[in-house]
Design a protein around this motif. Sequence first.
Motif, short mmCIF file in Angstrom:
data_model
loop_
_atom_site.label_atom_id
_atom_site.label_comp_id
_atom_site.label_asym_id
_atom_site.label_seq_id
_atom_site.Cartn_x
_atom_site.Cartn_y
_atom_site.Cartn_z
N ASN A 1 59.14 44.87 40.80
CA ASN A 1 57.88 44.57 41.75
C ASN A 1 56.76 43.75 41.01
O ASN A 1 56.03 43.04 41.43
N LEU A 2 56.82 44.02 39.74
CA LEU A 2 55.65 43.20 39.07
C LEU A 2 55.90 41.82 38.98
O LEU A 2 55.00 40.89 39.12
N GLY B 1 50.83 29.66 49.28
CA GLY B 1 50.92 30.66 50.24
C GLY B 1 51.64 31.69 49.72
O GLY B 1 52.55 31.87 48.83
N TYR B 2 51.27 33.28 49.75
CA TYR B 2 51.68 34.28 48.89
C TYR B 2 53.29 34.53 49.31
O TYR B 2 54.02 35.11 48.66
N LEU C 1 54.17 36.61 40.83
CA LEU C 1 54.30 35.40 41.42
C LEU C 1 53.66 35.15 42.97
O LEU C 1 53.18 34.04 43.43
N MET C 2 53.45 36.11 43.78
CA MET C 2 52.93 35.98 45.06
C MET C 2 51.51 35.78 44.75
O MET C 2 50.76 34.80 45.53
N ALA C 3 50.89 36.33 43.76
CA ALA C 3 49.33 36.23 43.57
C ALA C 3 49.31 34.85 43.00
O ALA C 3 48.11 34.17 43.58
N MET D 1 39.35 35.94 44.87
CA MET D 1 40.11 36.95 43.97
C MET D 1 41.17 37.09 45.08
O MET D 1 41.46 37.25 46.13
N VAL D 2 42.56 37.30 44.29
CA VAL D 2 43.84 37.60 45.10
C VAL D 2 44.22 38.87 44.52
O VAL D 2 44.38 39.07 43.32
N ILE D 3 44.56 39.84 45.33
CA ILE D 3 45.30 41.25 44.77
C ILE D 3 46.55 41.05 45.62
O ILE D 3 46.65 41.23 46.78
#
Length: 227
Positions: A170-171, A186-187, A176-178, A1-3
């Motif tokens: 922010n969304l 990489g985030y 994109l980071m997730a 899981m990535v948060i």
Amino acid sequence: MVISVVGDVEPDEVLERISDLFGDLAASAPAASEPGPAVKPASPVRISETEAGKEQAHIMYGFLGTDYLSDDYYGMEVLTAVLSGMGGRMFMELRERQGLAYAVEAFSVGGVAPGFFGVYMATAPKNLPAAVGGIKKELERIRDEGITPDELSRAKSYLVGNFELSLQTNLDTASLMAADELYGLGYDFFRRYPQKIDAVSESDVRRIAETYLDQQNSVLTIITPPH
């Protein structure tokens, strides 16, 4: 899981809340398997269909592309930008100069597995042979001649500018980071993407075109209205 959490937050409070919500989840092995090898068509494939209710002919011309983890991905991005948009080669030559296209666009799609590069065009049925020939000629030209310094500069500015605009909320940034973390980039890859694009040279684009835009390994799909 990535948060992924982006915004005016207190990191310790966020971590505590995440721990409360998900800390009891049992660890498990990833369910996804590695994608199998991508296979190009051994010879050109042509698919033609008719569809009622259509007035235009629709052309899709595609090739096996590359994946997110390949350095070729960034050269493919630049190649696509040179061909695309209202100032791109496809639009200027096939729509503006020859009047063959109602709409024309080049695009590339990547992923964990190799994606694809394609050109889409909508044209009048009577112009179909000329339109298909025009697409092929432009792809041959970029393979044989490469691109100009002005085209390279325009494509880079377009790609980096659009990328920055895509991170306005922010969304957008959190999503994109997730995704980048899940893809293995990489985030924090969003900080490196502009540098990757800026490092692409004219010779890189020429090599990408020669490697991927092989018309002997292509798929051409055409949908036309009934005669």
